[in-house]
Design a protein around this motif. Structure first.
Motif, PDB file in Angstrom:
ATOM      1  N   LYS A 222       0.828  -1.209   0.000  1.00  0.00           N
ATOM      2  CA  LYS A 222       0.000   0.000   0.000  1.00  0.00           C
ATOM      3  C   LYS A 222       0.861   1.257   0.000  1.00  0.00           C
ATOM      4  CE  LYS A 222      -3.730   2.263   2.561  1.00  0.00           C
ATOM      5  NZ  LYS A 222      -4.609   2.191   3.769  1.00  0.00           N
ATOM      6  N   HIS A 223       1.934   1.239   0.786  1.00  0.00           N
ATOM      7  CA  HIS A 223       2.850   2.382   0.828  1.00  0.00           C
ATOM      8  C   HIS A 223       3.549   2.549  -0.526  1.00  0.00           C
ATOM      9  CE1 HIS A 223       5.645   5.266   2.655  1.00  0.00           C
ATOM     10  NE2 HIS A 223       6.595   4.648   1.980  1.00  0.00           N
ATOM     11  N   TYR A 224       3.969   1.436  -1.123  1.00  0.00           N
ATOM     12  CA  TYR A 224       4.625   1.443  -2.431  1.00  0.00           C
ATOM     13  C   TYR A 224       3.677   2.046  -3.476  1.00  0.00           C
ATOM     14  CZ  TYR A 224       7.323  -0.605  -6.357  1.00  0.00           C
ATOM     15  OH  TYR A 224       8.061  -0.812  -7.486  1.00  0.00           O
ATOM     16  N   GLU A 225       2.405   1.602  -3.465  1.00  0.00           N
ATOM     17  CA  GLU A 225       1.425   2.093  -4.437  1.00  0.00           C
ATOM     18  C   GLU A 225       1.181   3.587  -4.261  1.00  0.00           C
ATOM     19  OE1 GLU A 225      -2.477   3.218  -5.972  1.00  0.00           O
ATOM     20  OE2 GLU A 225      -1.954   3.055  -3.846  1.00  0.00           O
ATOM     21  N   PHE A 226       1.174   4.059  -3.006  1.00  0.00           N
ATOM     22  CA  PHE A 226       0.984   5.487  -2.749  1.00  0.00           C
ATOM     23  C   PHE A 226       2.163   6.284  -3.300  1.00  0.00           C
ATOM     24  CE2 PHE A 226       1.777   9.163   0.044  1.00  0.00           C
ATOM     25  CZ  PHE A 226       0.611   9.882  -0.184  1.00  0.00           C
ATOM     26  N   GLN A 227       3.369   5.766  -3.117  1.00  0.00           N
ATOM     27  CA  GLN A 227       4.545   6.445  -3.650  1.00  0.00           C
ATOM     28  C   GLN A 227       4.498   6.523  -5.170  1.00  0.00           C
ATOM     29  OE1 GLN A 227       8.067   4.479  -1.950  1.00  0.00           O
ATOM     30  NE2 GLN A 227       8.403   6.349  -0.785  1.00  0.00           N
ATOM     31  N   VAL A 228       4.053   5.445  -5.820  1.00  0.00           N
ATOM     32  CA  VAL A 228       3.945   5.436  -7.284  1.00  0.00           C
ATOM     33  C   VAL A 228       2.977   6.514  -7.742  1.00  0.00           C
ATOM     34  CG1 VAL A 228       3.137   4.095  -9.265  1.00  0.00           C
ATOM     35  CG2 VAL A 228       4.577   3.011  -7.541  1.00  0.00           C
ATOM     36  N   VAL A 230       2.139   9.254  -6.133  1.00  0.00           N
ATOM     37  CA  VAL A 230       2.726  10.572  -5.878  1.00  0.00           C
ATOM     38  C   VAL A 230       3.751  10.925  -6.949  1.00  0.00           C
ATOM     39  CG1 VAL A 230       4.213  11.880  -4.305  1.00  0.00           C
ATOM     40  CG2 VAL A 230       2.314  10.537  -3.399  1.00  0.00           C
ATOM     41  N   GLU A 231       4.619   9.956  -7.291  1.00  0.00           N
ATOM     42  CA  GLU A 231       5.631  10.197  -8.309  1.00  0.00           C
ATOM     43  C   GLU A 231       4.996  10.423  -9.679  1.00  0.00           C
ATOM     44  OE1 GLU A 231       8.913  10.652  -8.132  1.00  0.00           O
ATOM     45  OE2 GLU A 231       8.651  10.646  -5.957  1.00  0.00           O
ATOM     46  N   SER A 232       3.918   9.681  -9.961  1.00  0.00           N
ATOM     47  CA  SER A 232       3.230   9.855 -11.243  1.00  0.00           C
ATOM     48  C   SER A 232       2.625  11.251 -11.352  1.00  0.00           C
ATOM     49  CB  SER A 232       2.140   8.795 -11.388  1.00  0.00           C
ATOM     50  OG  SER A 232       1.419   8.972 -12.595  1.00  0.00           O
ATOM     51  N   ALA A 233       1.980  11.708 -10.265  1.00  0.00           N
ATOM     52  CA  ALA A 233       1.398  13.047 -10.270  1.00  0.00           C
ATOM     53  C   ALA A 233       2.472  14.122 -10.403  1.00  0.00           C
ATOM     54  CB  ALA A 233       0.589  13.263  -8.991  1.00  0.00           C
ATOM     55  N   LYS A 234       3.592  13.903  -9.711  1.00  0.00           N
ATOM     56  CA  LYS A 234       4.706  14.851  -9.790  1.00  0.00           C
ATOM     57  C   LYS A 234       5.281  14.898 -11.207  1.00  0.00           C
ATOM     58  CE  LYS A 234       9.319  15.680  -7.840  1.00  0.00           C
ATOM     59  NZ  LYS A 234      10.341  15.169  -6.896  1.00  0.00           N
ATOM     60  N   ARG A 235       5.419  13.726 -11.820  1.00  0.00           N
ATOM     61  CA  ARG A 235       5.970  13.653 -13.171  1.00  0.00           C
ATOM     62  C   ARG A 235       5.044  14.324 -14.181  1.00  0.00           C
ATOM     63  NH1 ARG A 235       5.827   9.752 -17.375  1.00  0.00           N
ATOM     64  NH2 ARG A 235       7.736   9.710 -18.610  1.00  0.00           N
ATOM     65  N   ILE A 236       3.737  14.088 -14.057  1.00  0.00           N
ATOM     66  CA  ILE A 236       2.774  14.724 -14.970  1.00  0.00           C
ATOM     67  C   ILE A 236       2.815  16.237 -14.821  1.00  0.00           C
ATOM     68  CG2 ILE A 236       0.312  15.019 -15.430  1.00  0.00           C
ATOM     69  CD1 ILE A 236      -0.056  12.061 -14.806  1.00  0.00           C
ATOM     70  N   ARG A 237       2.941  16.693 -13.581  1.00  0.00           N
ATOM     71  CA  ARG A 237       3.010  18.138 -13.353  1.00  0.00           C
ATOM     72  C   ARG A 237       4.256  18.740 -13.998  1.00  0.00           C
ATOM     73  NH1 ARG A 237       2.589  17.865  -8.402  1.00  0.00           N
ATOM     74  NH2 ARG A 237       4.750  18.150  -7.747  1.00  0.00           N
TER      75      ARG A 237
END
Length: 367
Positions: A222-228, A230-237
């Motif tokens: 669950k923590h791993y999925e949350f990090q993914v 967050v990183e995906s949203a950061k990358r899109i931004r």
């Protein structure tokens, strides 16, 4: 009078809730059936026909090593714990009884094992759990104690505070395939201690090691999925934001554009820019940084033509072109080439720069 009745009902409800919490893994009702003895087959007179008996509901024979004491209130009725592969590219092996999950490489920005270890260590840090031992070469990490103090977790409506404390240590084993694009993470309970209260004897063995291991593994996933996410949203931004671009040279000395962004951000951003400017990308290979595109120009309606020249118009023929992207430290170099693989002249690069740089800096590109 009504107040007394309401208060009495609340007391009964609270006591019932406490009882249900304490016995949530035990079957309800009584266990009078434990005193029953097996029935005997019906004996019929010799001159009476025997009815047809069915074995449809016959219980199987108990094996020699079966635990015969697991009856009544000693039977755990909780549903079996399941590993939840929430991360994109993760899966479990059908029929597996171990706390294990498989991950597939979906992000090439760093090796898969590094991504998994980072997620695990980040999870432990978030929980305030230390690392007892870590051998990256062997793919093994042993955590410090996970301590559960039920007195701190008790609700305000509990009449008495529980004193039970549980401590657990886990071993995390990472096994990476030889090609490096798949890896399994397994969790095993390696140490356990439990005390019902200060005066009780400390227990050193868990009643359900697999359930405890699966619970921790699911929390890591669950923590791993949350990090993914967050990183995906950061990358899109980052991709949507404008990127500064200058004229420079590639490693061969050819005139080129230098983007102020890392390769993994510049690559999808440049694809958006090409689409905005009227290029139709035919083929590409991110690993080599090569793009094949046909220039068709920006579509203009009759209304747009009334306002004069299009600001996004490029002085290019409707032909096939090539683009070579390459890393240069923390920046990305883009070389434009014609169909014969010849780099554009410095004059041509300069003439196209105003439109390309303006589009690269815009923040309104759709992903």
């Amino acid at each position: 009078m009504n107040r007394v009745k309401i208060a009495s009902c609340l007391v009964v409800a609270v006591l019932a809730a406490c009882s249900s919490v304490d016995k949530r893994h035990i079957a309800g009702g009584n266990f009078e059936y434990l005193g029953n003895k097996p029935g005997k087959q019906i004996k019929l007179p010799e001159d009476v026909d025997s009815p047809d008996f069915s074995d449809a509901f016959k219980l199987p024979e108990i094996g020699e090593n079966a635990p015969t004491d697991l009856v009544g209130d000693k039977v755990d009725i909780q549903a079996p714990s399941l590993v939840l592969p929430l991360v994109s590219g993760s899966h479990v092996e059908e029929g597996s009884k171990t706390a294990l999950v498989w991950f597939d490489q979906i992000d090439d920005s760093q090796p898969l094992d590094v991504t998994i270890w980072n997620a695990l260590v980040s999870f432990l840090e978030e929980q305030g759990i230390g690392v007892d031992d870590f051998d990256k070469q062997q793919g093994v990490l042993i955590s410090d104690w996970f301590v559960i103090d039920e007195a701190k977790q008790a609700k305000w409506y509990h009449w008495s505070k529980p004193e039970r404390k549980v401590g657990q240590k886990f071993k995390f084993s990472l096994n990476v395939k030889s090609h490096g694009r798949s890896a399994s993470l397994a969790v095993d309970l390696v140490d356990y201690k439990e005390k019902a209260n200060l005066e009780s004897v400390e227990l050193r063995q868990s009643k359900d090691e697999r359930r405890n291991s699966v619970d921790i593994l699911n929390r890591v996933i669950k923590h791993y999925e949350f990090q993914v996410r967050v990183e995906s949203a950061k990358r899109i931004r980052q991709i949507r934001q404008g990127i500064d671009m200058q004229i420079g040279e590639n490693r061969d000395g050819d005139s080129a554009y230098v983007l102020d962004a890392e390769y993994d951000i510049a690559w999808p951003r440049f694809l958006l820019v090409l689409r905005k400017l009227g290029f139709d990308v035919k083929d590409y290979d991110k690993s080599t940084g090569l793009l094949f595109a046909t220039f068709n120009g920006v579509d203009e309606g009759w209304w747009d033509s009334l306002w004069g020249k299009n600001d996004l118009a490029l002085d290019l023929k409707n032909e096939d072109y090539r683009f070579q992207l390459s890393e240069l430290q923390d920046k990305t170099v883009v070389t434009m080439l014609d169909e014969d693989n010849t780099p554009f002249t410095p004059e041509k690069v300069s003439s196209l720069f105003p439109v390309l740089s303006k589009t690269m800096l815009s923040d309104d590109l759709d992903i």
